[in-house]
Write a protein that holds these residues in place. Sequence first.
Motif, PDB file in Angstrom:
ATOM      1  N   ARG A  52      -7.325   3.642 -27.955  1.00  0.00           N
ATOM      2  CA  ARG A  52      -7.900   3.631 -29.142  1.00  0.00           C
ATOM      3  C   ARG A  52      -9.088   2.779 -29.474  1.00  0.00           C
ATOM      4  O   ARG A  52      -9.784   3.165 -30.195  1.00  0.00           O
ATOM      5  CB  ARG A  52      -6.693   2.880 -30.166  1.00  0.00           C
ATOM      6  N   ASP A  53      -9.101   1.765 -28.674  1.00  0.00           N
ATOM      7  CA  ASP A  53     -10.520   1.098 -28.648  1.00  0.00           C
ATOM      8  C   ASP A  53     -11.535   1.851 -28.256  1.00  0.00           C
ATOM      9  O   ASP A  53     -12.792   1.703 -28.563  1.00  0.00           O
ATOM     10  CB  ASP A  53     -10.589  -0.060 -27.676  1.00  0.00           C
ATOM     11  N   ALA A  58     -16.497   4.957 -29.550  1.00  0.00           N
ATOM     12  CA  ALA A  58     -17.241   5.898 -29.806  1.00  0.00           C
ATOM     13  C   ALA A  58     -17.525   6.582 -30.866  1.00  0.00           C
ATOM     14  O   ALA A  58     -18.295   7.465 -31.230  1.00  0.00           O
ATOM     15  CB  ALA A  58     -16.604   7.161 -28.823  1.00  0.00           C
ATOM     16  N   GLY A  59     -17.129   5.951 -32.230  1.00  0.00           N
ATOM     17  CA  GLY A  59     -17.122   6.249 -33.570  1.00  0.00           C
ATOM     18  C   GLY A  59     -16.268   7.265 -33.724  1.00  0.00           C
ATOM     19  O   GLY A  59     -16.544   7.950 -34.923  1.00  0.00           O
ATOM     20  N   LEU A  60     -15.202   7.395 -33.061  1.00  0.00           N
ATOM     21  CA  LEU A  60     -14.220   8.861 -33.302  1.00  0.00           C
ATOM     22  C   LEU A  60     -13.035   8.323 -34.228  1.00  0.00           C
ATOM     23  O   LEU A  60     -12.599   7.201 -34.030  1.00  0.00           O
ATOM     24  CB  LEU A  60     -13.612   9.219 -32.273  1.00  0.00           C
ATOM     25  N   ASP A  61     -12.991   8.863 -35.623  1.00  0.00           N
ATOM     26  CA  ASP A  61     -11.979   8.626 -36.289  1.00  0.00           C
ATOM     27  C   ASP A  61     -10.944   9.869 -36.077  1.00  0.00           C
ATOM     28  O   ASP A  61     -11.401  10.667 -35.532  1.00  0.00           O
ATOM     29  CB  ASP A  61     -12.392   8.159 -37.681  1.00  0.00           C
ATOM     30  N   GLY A  62      -9.877   9.638 -36.994  1.00  0.00           N
ATOM     31  CA  GLY A  62      -9.091  10.818 -37.010  1.00  0.00           C
ATOM     32  C   GLY A  62      -9.550  12.225 -37.406  1.00  0.00           C
ATOM     33  O   GLY A  62      -9.375  13.342 -36.714  1.00  0.00           O
ATOM     34  N   LYS A  63     -10.505  12.340 -38.292  1.00  0.00           N
ATOM     35  CA  LYS A  63     -11.158  13.616 -38.762  1.00  0.00           C
ATOM     36  C   LYS A  63     -11.633  14.298 -37.565  1.00  0.00           C
ATOM     37  O   LYS A  63     -11.816  15.352 -37.091  1.00  0.00           O
ATOM     38  CB  LYS A  63     -11.942  13.397 -40.143  1.00  0.00           C
TER      39      LYS A  63
END
Length: 72
Positions: A52-53, A58-63
Motif C-alpha cells: 500500500r505504501d 507511486a501516486g496510484l489510487d483505486g481508480k
Amino acid sequence: MSDRDDIRQRTLEAAHLQTIEGNPLDADDLAMFEMFDREGFSVEQQLDYVRRDLRRRAGLDGKEQASAASSR
C-alpha cells in the motif's frame, strides 16, 4: 533488557546487514520496521503495508490501479 530495547537492537542489526549488502535503510525504513515489531504485525500484514505504501508513493489510487489492471 526490555522488549523495546530488544526490538531496537534487532532493528539496528538488520540495518547493519542491509548496509553491508549495499542497500542501507533510511530513518523512515527503520521506523517502519520498529513499528512492525512493536505492534506485532504478521508477515502478511507487513507485506500489505509495504505494498500500500509503494502504491501511495507511486501516486496510484483505486481508480488508477483498476484501470492499470484492466489494461493487462
